[in-house]
Scaffold this motif. Structure first.
Motif, PDB file in Angstrom:
ATOM      1  N   LEU A 276       4.972  -6.917   1.648  1.00 23.51           N
ATOM      2  CA  LEU A 276       5.714  -5.069   1.563  1.00 23.51           C
ATOM      3  C   LEU A 276       4.515  -4.102   1.711  1.00 23.51           C
ATOM      4  O   LEU A 276       2.713  -4.359   1.591  1.00 23.51           O
ATOM      5  N   ILE A 277       3.846  -3.016   2.593  1.00 22.52           N
ATOM      6  CA  ILE A 277       3.107  -3.174   2.910  1.00 22.52           C
ATOM      7  C   ILE A 277       3.216  -1.155   2.926  1.00 22.52           C
ATOM      8  O   ILE A 277       4.817  -0.630   3.240  1.00 22.52           O
ATOM      9  N   GLY A 278       1.954  -0.260   3.410  1.00 20.07           N
ATOM     10  CA  GLY A 278       1.965   1.626   3.106  1.00 20.07           C
ATOM     11  C   GLY A 278       0.821   2.516   2.649  1.00 20.07           C
ATOM     12  O   GLY A 278       0.045   1.332   2.340  1.00 20.07           O
TER      13      GLY A 278
ATOM     14  N   PHE B 182      13.439  -1.718   0.130  1.00 20.96           N
ATOM     15  CA  PHE B 182      12.900  -1.808  -0.202  1.00 20.96           C
ATOM     16  C   PHE B 182      12.325   0.111  -0.508  1.00 20.96           C
ATOM     17  O   PHE B 182      11.959   1.148   0.988  1.00 20.96           O
ATOM     18  N   THR B 183      12.940   0.885  -1.443  1.00 25.02           N
ATOM     19  CA  THR B 183      12.781   2.402  -1.078  1.00 25.02           C
ATOM     20  C   THR B 183      11.087   2.599  -1.515  1.00 25.02           C
ATOM     21  O   THR B 183      10.862   2.027  -1.897  1.00 25.02           O
TER      22      THR B 183
ATOM     23  N   GLU C 174      12.169   3.271   3.716  1.00 21.04           N
ATOM     24  CA  GLU C 174      10.704   2.913   5.324  1.00 21.04           C
ATOM     25  C   GLU C 174      11.486   1.325   5.883  1.00 21.04           C
ATOM     26  O   GLU C 174      10.626   1.049   6.377  1.00 21.04           O
ATOM     27  N   ALA C 175      11.982   0.675   4.043  1.00 23.03           N
ATOM     28  CA  ALA C 175      11.601  -0.696   5.049  1.00 23.03           C
ATOM     29  C   ALA C 175      12.947  -1.621   4.090  1.00 23.03           C
ATOM     30  O   ALA C 175      13.616  -1.214   3.576  1.00 23.03           O
TER      31      ALA C 175
ATOM     32  N   PHE D 281       1.694   2.773  -4.444  1.00 19.34           N
ATOM     33  CA  PHE D 281       1.728   3.126  -3.008  1.00 19.34           C
ATOM     34  C   PHE D 281       3.352   3.674  -2.906  1.00 19.34           C
ATOM     35  O   PHE D 281       3.728   3.225  -2.781  1.00 19.34           O
ATOM     36  N   VAL D 282       3.413   4.327  -1.374  1.00 17.04           N
ATOM     37  CA  VAL D 282       4.769   4.296  -0.895  1.00 17.04           C
ATOM     38  C   VAL D 282       5.130   3.220   0.057  1.00 17.04           C
ATOM     39  O   VAL D 282       4.532   2.828   0.672  1.00 17.04           O
ATOM     40  N   VAL D 283       5.779   2.400   0.333  1.00 17.13           N
ATOM     41  CA  VAL D 283       6.156   1.381   1.027  1.00 17.13           C
ATOM     42  C   VAL D 283       6.509   1.382   2.735  1.00 17.13           C
ATOM     43  O   VAL D 283       8.427   2.478   2.261  1.00 17.13           O
ATOM     44  N   THR D 284       6.065   1.219   3.380  1.00 16.29           N
ATOM     45  CA  THR D 284       6.787   2.194   4.678  1.00 16.29           C
ATOM     46  C   THR D 284       7.637   0.858   5.503  1.00 16.29           C
ATOM     47  O   THR D 284       7.790   1.333   6.224  1.00 16.29           O
TER      48      THR D 284
END
Length: 292
Positions: A214-216, A166-167, A154-155, A200-203
């Motif tokens: 990077l945020i998620g 970025f997965t 999503e990134a 965490f998962v990167v969104t």
């Protein structure tokens, strides 16, 4: 698209020390609430000083210019392609890139990024964008594994003539940095260059003045921001500058977008539903000096 329905205590956090993660109350930096037309917004990007976003899969294939203060829609650009699972938006000096690579189940073999030349898109709604197709060479198993595979994404950012993805690694709770060449006309293997155990998962992601943002979130609704410094061109994970815990999706919304400019960081969240109700989609703004 996947909505988190997992509810946890507002006080449940991952184990970390003060040296590893800092608390930062994102909630107090809310500037606006999105209209229902953007309740499933996913991704933010500046292009020629204007802020753009998209809605994710299942919505119309539109690109929206929004007011960075009020989150109101200033312009809606209709496109001629299908929104199968749009998840990210990025830009260079002349084009907007939209990542149709949402892959929560891990089964997709048609991952693509659309390149829209902005002037052509503005003139003609029937304009056909370039289709940049790719695949992950490490993925050999396409068994359906909803939110438990490592080949979702999503990134992305555009940097040094390349697209950097970025997965969103549900199984590993990490991210891998892949590079795509936007000039290639055939389906290409994405080049994996580095990985990082984010927790965490990167969104979403953005790049600004040598820093990668990077945020998620986690499955238990914890929202995080990580800031890396570019150690050499296109290499980031050698040097982590900061990791912030921003709060819970239960109060912030499902955070899906980040973009930076000279003034600071713009962070967006889509509508978030949980057993006690729902959180409206929101826009936040954090001045750069608040994160130093």
């Amino acid at each position: 698209m996947y909505r988190l329905f997992i509810f946890s205590s507002l006080f449940l956090l991952q184990s970390f020390t003060a040296q590893q993660t800092e608390f930062f109350k994102l909630k107090k930096y809310q500037t606006a609430v999105f209209s229902d037309a953007l309740k499933e917004n996913s991704g933010l990007s500046f292009f020629n000083g204007k802020l753009f976003t998209i809605n994710d899969g299942g919505n119309a294939s539109e690109i929206f210019e929004i007011d960075p203060k009020s989150a109101k829609i200033k312009n809606s650009l209709q496109t001629s392609v299908k929104n199968l699972d749009w998840e990210a938006i990025a830009s260079d000096s002349v084009s907007l890139y939209v990542g149709d690579f949402g892959n929560n189940a891990g089964t997709r073999k048609d991952l693509k990024i659309y390149r829209f030349k902005a002037d052509s898109l503005l003139r003609n709604t029937d304009y056909q964008p370039e289709n940049i197709s790719y695949y992950y060479p490490e993925q050999t198993d396409f068994t359906r594994r909803i939110i438990s595979n490592d080949y979702d994404a999503e990134a992305m950012i555009y940097l040094n003539g390349k697209i950097h993805i970025f997965t969103k690694e549900w199984a590993s709770r990490a991210t891998s940095h892949y590079i795509i060449d936007p000039t290639l006309k055939f389906s290409q293997p994405a080049q994996k260059t580095e990985s990082y155990n984010t927790g965490f998962v990167v969104t979403d992601a953005d790049y600004y003045e040598g820093k990668l943002y990077l945020i998620g979130y986690t499955k238990s609704t914890e929202v995080y921001l990580m800031i890396f410094e570019e150690s050499q061109p296109g290499v980031f994970f050698d040097k982590l500058l900061k990791k912030y815990y921003l709060g819970s999706s239960v109060s912030l919304g499902q955070i899906e977008g980040i973009a930076a400019d000279d003034h600071g960081l713009y962070i967006s969240g889509e509508e978030f539903r949980h057993p006690l109700g729902k959180v409206k989609p929101r826009l936040y703004f954090v001045p750069h000096e608040k994160l130093r």
